[in-house]
Design an enzyme around this catalytic site. Structure first.
Site, PDB file in Angstrom:
ATOM      1  N   ARG A 133      -6.145  90.094  16.708  1.00 48.27           N
ATOM      2  CA  ARG A 133      -4.835  90.439  17.014  1.00 48.27           C
ATOM      3  C   ARG A 133      -4.278  89.252  17.272  1.00 48.27           C
ATOM      4  O   ARG A 133      -3.419  88.068  17.038  1.00 48.27           O
ATOM      5  CB  ARG A 133      -4.223  91.387  17.346  1.00 48.27           C
ATOM      6  CG  ARG A 133      -2.803  91.366  17.201  1.00 48.27           C
ATOM      7  CD  ARG A 133      -1.562  93.208  16.632  1.00 48.27           C
ATOM      8  NE  ARG A 133      -2.499  93.696  17.985  1.00 48.27           N
ATOM      9  CZ  ARG A 133      -2.903  94.400  19.291  1.00 48.27           C
ATOM     10  NH1 ARG A 133      -1.765  92.734  20.004  1.00 48.27           N
ATOM     11  NH2 ARG A 133      -3.517  94.964  20.185  1.00 48.27           N
ATOM     12  N   TYR A 150      14.808  83.058  -1.259  1.00 50.13           N
ATOM     13  CA  TYR A 150      14.537  84.367  -1.882  1.00 50.13           C
ATOM     14  C   TYR A 150      14.541  85.492  -1.360  1.00 50.13           C
ATOM     15  O   TYR A 150      15.177  85.875   0.061  1.00 50.13           O
ATOM     16  CB  TYR A 150      12.591  84.399  -0.841  1.00 50.13           C
ATOM     17  CG  TYR A 150      11.853  85.203  -1.379  1.00 50.13           C
ATOM     18  CD1 TYR A 150      11.303  85.587  -2.857  1.00 50.13           C
ATOM     19  CD2 TYR A 150      11.171  86.149  -0.116  1.00 50.13           C
ATOM     20  CE1 TYR A 150      10.329  86.657  -2.542  1.00 50.13           C
ATOM     21  CE2 TYR A 150      10.313  87.275  -0.683  1.00 50.13           C
ATOM     22  CZ  TYR A 150      10.182  87.596  -1.733  1.00 50.13           C
ATOM     23  OH  TYR A 150       8.922  88.563  -2.148  1.00 50.13           O
ATOM     24  N   ASP A 177      12.094  76.628   4.137  1.00 52.53           N
ATOM     25  CA  ASP A 177      10.991  77.602   3.892  1.00 52.53           C
ATOM     26  C   ASP A 177      11.356  77.025   3.093  1.00 52.53           C
ATOM     27  O   ASP A 177      11.137  76.362   1.404  1.00 52.53           O
ATOM     28  CB  ASP A 177      11.620  78.586   3.473  1.00 52.53           C
ATOM     29  CG  ASP A 177      11.322  79.575   2.435  1.00 52.53           C
ATOM     30  OD1 ASP A 177       9.971  78.747   2.170  1.00 52.53           O
ATOM     31  OD2 ASP A 177      10.809  80.957   2.583  1.00 52.53           O
ATOM     32  N   LYS A 187       1.695  81.786  -2.188  1.00 50.11           N
ATOM     33  CA  LYS A 187       2.164  81.217  -3.863  1.00 50.11           C
ATOM     34  C   LYS A 187       1.097  79.615  -3.826  1.00 50.11           C
ATOM     35  O   LYS A 187      -0.385  79.998  -3.732  1.00 50.11           O
ATOM     36  CB  LYS A 187       3.953  80.562  -3.354  1.00 50.11           C
ATOM     37  CG  LYS A 187       4.286  81.313  -2.567  1.00 50.11           C
ATOM     38  CD  LYS A 187       4.373  82.555  -3.785  1.00 50.11           C
ATOM     39  CE  LYS A 187       4.941  84.083  -3.431  1.00 50.11           C
ATOM     40  NZ  LYS A 187       6.216  84.116  -2.450  1.00 50.11           N
TER      41      LYS A 187
HETATM   42  C1  LIG Z   1       7.495  84.924  -1.689  1.00 44.15           C
HETATM   43  C2  LIG Z   1       7.856  83.598  -0.884  1.00 44.15           C
HETATM   44  C3  LIG Z   1       8.095  84.517   0.549  1.00 44.15           C
HETATM   45  C4  LIG Z   1       8.123  85.533   0.972  1.00 44.15           C
HETATM   46  O1  LIG Z   1       6.619  86.027   1.250  1.00 44.15           O
HETATM   47  P1  LIG Z   1       4.993  86.744   1.061  1.00 44.15           P
HETATM   48  O2  LIG Z   1       4.203  86.414   1.225  1.00 44.15           O
HETATM   49  O3  LIG Z   1       5.867  87.363   0.001  1.00 44.15           O
HETATM   50  O4  LIG Z   1       6.380  87.440   2.111  1.00 44.15           O
HETATM   51  C5  LIG Z   1       9.330  83.686   1.070  1.00 44.15           C
HETATM   52  N1  LIG Z   1       9.811  82.537   0.398  1.00 44.15           N
HETATM   53  C6  LIG Z   1       9.474  81.769  -0.278  1.00 44.15           C
HETATM   54  C7  LIG Z   1      10.756  81.233  -1.054  1.00 44.15           C
HETATM   55  C8  LIG Z   1       8.673  82.897  -1.404  1.00 44.15           C
HETATM   56  O5  LIG Z   1       8.574  82.618  -2.743  1.00 44.15           O
END
Ligand SMILES: *Cc1c(COP(=O)(O)O)cnc(C)c1O
Length: 391
Positions: A56, A108, A180, A205
């Site tokens: 962890r 998001y 982000d 992604k």
């Molecule tokens: C999918 C996404 C998230 C969240 O990520 P997860 O891996 O699904 O928890 C945050 N920001 C953006 C821009 C995303 O496309």
């Protein structure tokens, strides 16, 4: 002389992506990072350690991924989490109740839900602002504003926020800029080099890239963040598991090739959509006529593989979602397979209607994550689905 399996920062990004922080295992010579599928690690004796104790806190497969992320994002340190939301939740641990954050309104939906439904109840406050308009951002600064949190390009309207100028604004105010960077990935954009303090990713992604694992990252360039973030990762237990870390490491090796292909496909498909009589408007930052095309070029090396568009007729939505067959009607983005999303009920379902509508997420908006298939096959699939339309 002992071989030092370490890349230097002088290598081109494409090379760093392939080889990672440690190009081979120093013990066995294994060319890929071993999956250290162990929860705990033996100590040789009292007060002695290999550097590893409990997964962890730290795990060698995850550490290799974290170092690789730091390298390719141009940061000092990276931290890997079980999902993008795990990473974003951990970043909030840098702040305290009473602090205020300015957040892109067009982002998001899961991030909105986390901030609004959870952190607001713990005493944090958030202003949801169209961050592509810097006057609005500035007007929302308060004495207690500690950070600006942006997505650029925004999700799903593909608006561009000026990273450099947002950084200046918040630094003059004594706070931090968080970006982000999921949509462009480190291949196309490195916010830390533009003045951001912290970068987050949904590694689910483009970084992992194959729709096969969830993951999330924080990368930063400032030692003051290291201890609190490591502590949050260890204390909350949302750290990335070794097998998933390995999948992301494998994905990253082909990031450059995939991003180039996502982008060239996206440009071609965006142009095709724009010509289509059932489509009202297409949003893609790689269009030279996109209102912020120059800004996008000034801070990113590419425009990515995400497109959104308004249909003229709302009734076409259900028809198209049912009739696409190569393209999958599914939430998520950034994988090799093309995915079509209906933000209203999927990615942005958690956002209240008034806020959603003012951001442009209407019942005629669709979002396409363009995969790396042959572009003519993607177009043929869309063409066939559109042809079932109600008009
Ligand atoms: C999918 C996404 C998230 C969240 O990520 P997860 O891996 O699904 O928890 C945050 N920001 C953006 C821009 C995303 O496309």
């Amino acid at each position: 002389m002992k071989e030092e399996p370490h890349c230097t920062g002088r290598l081109a990004l494409e090379t760093l992506l392939v080889h990672g922080a440690t190009p081979f295992d120093p013990v066995t010579g294994a060319v890929t990072t071993p999956i250290y599928q162990s929860s705990t690690f033996r100590h040789p004796g009292l007060y002695e350690s290999t550097g590893y104790d409990y997964s962890r806190s730290i795990n060698p497969t995850r550490t290799e991924l974290e170092r690789t992320l730091a390298l390719i994002e141009g940061g000092r340190s990276g931290l890997a989490f079980a999902s993008g939301m795990g990473a974003i939740s951990s970043i909030i641990k840098l702040f305290k109740p009473g602090d205020h954050l300015i957040v892109s309104a067009d982002l998001y939906g899961g991030t909105y839900r986390l901030f609004h439904e959870y952190y607001e109840h713990y005493g944090f406050s958030f202003s949801w602002v169209d961050s592509s308009d810097l006057n609005l951002v500035e007007a929302n600064l308060r004495p207690e504003t500690k950070a600006i949190f942006i997505e650029t390009p925004s999700n799903p309207m593909m608006k561009i926020t000026d990273i450099r100028r947002c950084g200046e604004l918040i630094h003059n105010h004594g706070g931090y800029l968080i970006v982000d960077n999921t949509f462009l990935s480190p291949y196309f954009q490195n916010p830390l080099k533009l003045g951001a303090d912290l970068v987050v990713h949904s590694g689910t992604k483009y970084l992992a890239g194959h729709n096969d694992t969830l993951s999330g990252f924080i990368v930063h360039d400032n030692d003051i963040f290291e201890e609190p973030l490591r502590n949050a990762q260890k204390s909350e237990g949302a750290a990335l598991a070794p097998l998933d870390a390995w999948l992301v490491l494998r994905g990253i090796k082909t990031l450059a090739l995939r991003m180039e292909r996502h982008q060239s496909n996206a440009l071609r498909i965006a142009r095709w959509l724009q010509e289509h009589p059932q489509v009202e408007q297409v949003f893609y930052p790689g269009f030279t006529e996109h209102p912020q095309y120059q800004l996008s070029c000034s801070q990113a090396r590419g425009h990515g593989g995400m497109i959104s568009f308004y249909l003229k007729n709302r009734d076409d939505v259900a028809v198209i979602l049912r009739k696409v067959s190569l393209i999958l009607f599914a939430e998520s983005l950034g994988g090799v397979e093309s995915l079509l999303t209906y933000p209203l009920v999927q990615t942005h379902g958690a956002i209240p209607e008034a806020m959603r509508l003012s951001a442009g997420v209407t019942d005629r908006l669709m979002r396409l994550s363009v995969g790396i298939e042959a572009p003519e096959d993607i177009i043929a699939d869309l063409d066939a689905a559109f042809s079932y339309s109600t008009i």
